[in-house]
Design an enzyme around this catalytic site. Structure first.
Site, PDB file in Angstrom:
ATOM      1  N   HIS A 411      -3.998  13.197  -3.442  1.00 56.95           N
ATOM      2  CA  HIS A 411      -4.374  12.821  -4.995  1.00 56.95           C
ATOM      3  C   HIS A 411      -5.061  14.151  -6.181  1.00 56.95           C
ATOM      4  O   HIS A 411      -4.289  15.446  -6.217  1.00 56.95           O
ATOM      5  CB  HIS A 411      -5.541  12.061  -5.361  1.00 56.95           C
ATOM      6  CG  HIS A 411      -5.583  10.991  -3.755  1.00 56.95           C
ATOM      7  ND1 HIS A 411      -5.236  10.028  -4.425  1.00 56.95           N
ATOM      8  CD2 HIS A 411      -6.116  10.891  -2.195  1.00 56.95           C
ATOM      9  CE1 HIS A 411      -5.051   8.870  -2.732  1.00 56.95           C
ATOM     10  NE2 HIS A 411      -5.227   9.838  -1.949  1.00 56.95           N
ATOM     11  N   GLU A 426     -12.331  11.785  -3.243  1.00 55.49           N
ATOM     12  CA  GLU A 426     -11.926  12.562  -2.036  1.00 55.49           C
ATOM     13  C   GLU A 426     -11.069  13.339  -2.524  1.00 55.49           C
ATOM     14  O   GLU A 426     -10.446  14.484  -1.754  1.00 55.49           O
ATOM     15  CB  GLU A 426     -11.037  10.871  -1.584  1.00 55.49           C
ATOM     16  CG  GLU A 426      -8.935  11.774  -0.765  1.00 55.49           C
ATOM     17  CD  GLU A 426      -8.354  10.742  -0.002  1.00 55.49           C
ATOM     18  OE1 GLU A 426      -7.049  10.677   0.462  1.00 55.49           O
ATOM     19  OE2 GLU A 426      -8.749   9.458  -0.898  1.00 55.49           O
ATOM     20  N   HIS A 479      -5.573  13.751   3.401  1.00 57.25           N
ATOM     21  CA  HIS A 479      -6.102  12.554   2.726  1.00 57.25           C
ATOM     22  C   HIS A 479      -7.599  12.246   3.420  1.00 57.25           C
ATOM     23  O   HIS A 479      -8.205  12.660   4.728  1.00 57.25           O
ATOM     24  CB  HIS A 479      -5.333  11.311   2.697  1.00 57.25           C
ATOM     25  CG  HIS A 479      -4.095  11.623   1.998  1.00 57.25           C
ATOM     26  ND1 HIS A 479      -4.120  10.421   0.338  1.00 57.25           N
ATOM     27  CD2 HIS A 479      -3.135  11.968   1.769  1.00 57.25           C
ATOM     28  CE1 HIS A 479      -2.792  11.158   0.519  1.00 57.25           C
ATOM     29  NE2 HIS A 479      -1.837  11.610   0.972  1.00 57.25           N
ATOM     30  N   GLU A 541      -5.179  11.166   7.924  1.00 59.56           N
ATOM     31  CA  GLU A 541      -6.294  10.768   7.154  1.00 59.56           C
ATOM     32  C   GLU A 541      -7.407  11.256   7.897  1.00 59.56           C
ATOM     33  O   GLU A 541      -7.894  10.877   8.804  1.00 59.56           O
ATOM     34  CB  GLU A 541      -6.243   8.913   7.264  1.00 59.56           C
ATOM     35  CG  GLU A 541      -4.711   8.543   6.454  1.00 59.56           C
ATOM     36  CD  GLU A 541      -5.849   7.895   4.518  1.00 59.56           C
ATOM     37  OE1 GLU A 541      -7.006   9.279   4.582  1.00 59.56           O
ATOM     38  OE2 GLU A 541      -5.028   7.838   4.509  1.00 59.56           O
TER      39      GLU A 541
END
Length: 576
Positions: A411, A426, A479, A541
């Protein structure tokens, strides 16, 4: 009819003149430099031809032409011979009009692209003050050599050495009538005109425009119609010098790098060095390095394009330096409780912070902290003074040394990613983890690239293109997860192609061991950055920020240390 009579006579005259004055041979297109000892030079382009002579490593000859894998060269006195291309390095002739020069970025988050245009994918972003080597120009774009490798930057965001003067120079107008404008652009408001022969004082340069004072206000004129004369310039701040460089050599990392007579972009070019060339380092001042070339000539090159190394012996573990200090090179440098990468972090320091050195322990410096206690900092990420040996990546892991690893903080910019139960974004967490991870991988000797190093938006396709362009050995996308069910927690690792599973499993297992997160397994995931990636790529993640407890935990320094230690260990284990 009369012209036909003289045509045969004219043709005969041309034939005679061509014998007396043969056509000029084209200039040699560069040189070749011998890379091995006792290399054979032959009569023809092949191993079956007779050997004329042997040449030594470092010998340089003018290049004439190429046939297959062989180069024809001039070995002196106009004599031609052939040499195998795989035993030499060819350097193209430098066209003075296209000679490389240096430039500085004038804005933050300036994108470096794979081609000259906004339609080309993004390699990375540079910030104001970053220096680049400018290789060539095309329309409104410069091709540059940056920390992302070769790429293209809009001319609007680069100030070049050819444009950078210290001010105070005098210029004379060469056009019969020259517009004076309010901004450095043809769209700027016309403030008046200057005539041929008028003299101006140069305040600064920018992208082909000269800043002047006109009618008591700031104004701009095109530099194309100004002849510059020498001026007084301005004073240069005192140099920060490091002359404690005995025995240190360096390897050039730029494709072609100018050697200058002084440590400044304004220094006169006296030669050049090429990528991979090793040079002796004599002195370092304000980011510029004084070197000695093979010819014995001395000059200066930009220090950010040379990788230093020192003699292989490590400093004595029982050294007791007195009145010596070190300066931190990078923001966020860890100071630990013991001389080991896995030791507890007791403090953090930023670039420019200074500490007194208490002792040297292999490739670590023991320093005195503000609270009077001792801490340890890795020797290869600091600069030392007062005769203390400078440590350069001694004792790094051979398993990932020189491996090219790209870290992708998920992101960024307008894309916040997930939002945590307590409001964590995030995009901020992934960047924090990525920066810490990058420092640790560099400490292990890896060559690290970041898809982004600040809060900027990058398309998924651009992130993949960067991995392909740099031909990285591993691409790691970071992430933090989120879901409607706030009770879900833990780590999940993803791969798409079967050959990526090994790296994903190695990193996943090491992180779970370090962090004790809930193990949600290694899975196949249809994510663009791993699906479209031709390199070894994984997506991690690293916890659920939709879980209030886990959100608090992943924001702590302790967790960030553990998770990055785990990723590093997983990468090292995989490459073993």
């Amino acid at each position: 009819m009369q012209r036909k009579k003289y045509l045969p006579l004219l043709l005969c005259l041309i034939l005679v003149l061509s014998c007396i004055y043969p056509p000029l041979q084209p200039a040699a297109a560069g040189t070749v430099q011998v890379g091995e000892a006792n290399v054979n030079v032959r009569e023809g382009p092949g191993l079956s031809y007779n050997v004329i002579k042997k040449v030594n490593k470092g010998d340089t000859f003018s290049f004439i032409k190429q046939e297959g894998d062989w180069y024809q060269v001039d070995i002196g006195s106009g004599k031609k011979a052939w040499i195998a291309s795989w035993l030499v390095t060819k350097k193209e002739a430098v066209d003075p009009a296209n000679e490389s020069f240096m430039g500085n970025v004038t804005a933050n988050s300036v994108r470096v692209r794979t081609g000259p245009g906004t339609s080309h994918s993004v390699l990375g972003a540079l910030n104001k003050g970053d220096a680049v080597e400018i290789l060539k120009s095309e329309a409104n774009w410069y091709q540059v050599n940056s920390r992302f490798g070769k790429g293209w930057i809009s001319k609007d965001y680069l100030q070049t050495e050819k444009e950078t003067t210290t001010g105070g120079n005098i210029g004379t107008i060469t056009a019969s009538s020259l517009n004076v404008r309010s901004t450095p652009s043809t769209q700027g408001q016309s403030l008046g005109r200057l005539k041929k022969g008028d003299q101006i004082t140069v305040l600064s340069h920018h992208n082909g425009w000269i800043e002047i004072t006109f009618k008591n206000q700031q104004a701009w004129i095109s530099s194309e119609y100004v002849k510059l004369e020498s001026g007084t310039g301005t004073s240069v701040p005192p140099a920060k010098s490091n002359s404690n460089l005995s025995g240190i050599t360096g390897t050039v990392t730029a494709t072609s790098l100018n050697v200058r007579d002084s440590g400044s972009l304004n220094g006169k070019v006296i030669g050049s060095v090429s990528k991979g060339e090793r040079v002796k380092i004599l002195e370092e001042v304000n980011g510029w390095v004084k070197i000695e070339l093979h010819s014995g000539k001395k000059g200066w090159i930009a220090g950010w394009y040379i990788e230093k190394s020192i003699p292989s012996q490590a400093p004595s573990s029982n050294s007791s330096p007195k009145n010596s200090s070190l300066t931190i090179d990078h923001n966020g440098t860890n100071i630990r409780s013991a001389p080991d990468l896995s030791a507890k972090v007791v403090a953090r320091a930023n670039a420019g912070d200074k500490f007194s050195i208490v002792n040297i322990h292999k490739d670590w410096y023991e320093v005195k902290l503000a609270n009077g206690k001792s801490g340890y900092v890795a020797g290869w990420i600091v600069t030392v003074s007062n005769g203390v040996p400078q440590i350069e990546k001694i004792g790094t892991s051979s398993d990932i040394k020189s491996k090219k690893i790209m870290i992708d903080p998920g992101h960024g910019g307008r894309d916040n990613g997930a939002t945590g139960a307590k409001g964590s974004l995030e995009k901020n967490l992934t960047l924090k983890t990525a920066q810490l991870l990058a420092n640790k991988l560099k400490a292990q000797g890896a060559k690290v690239f970041m898809t982004r190093s600040n809060d900027q938006y990058l398309a998924l396709s651009s992130r993949v293109s960067m991995a392909h362009y740099q031909n990285v050995d591993a691409f790691i996308s970071l992430h933090y997860d989120s879901i409607d069910n706030y009770t879900v927690k833990g780590m999940t690792s993803y791969y798409y192609h079967s050959h990526q599973k090994g790296l994903a499993s190695s990193i996943h297992n090491a992180v779970i061991k370090q962090t004790k997160l809930n193990d949600r397994g290694v899975r196949q995931g249809d994510y663009h950055v791993i699906r479209e990636n031709k390199q070894m790529a994984v997506l991690l993640e690293l916890g659920y920020i939709s879980n209030p407890t886990e959100e608090l935990m992943v924001n702590t320094s302790q967790y960030q240390e553990q998770v990055t230690n785990g990723i590093v260990q997983g990468v090292v284990t995989y490459f073993k």
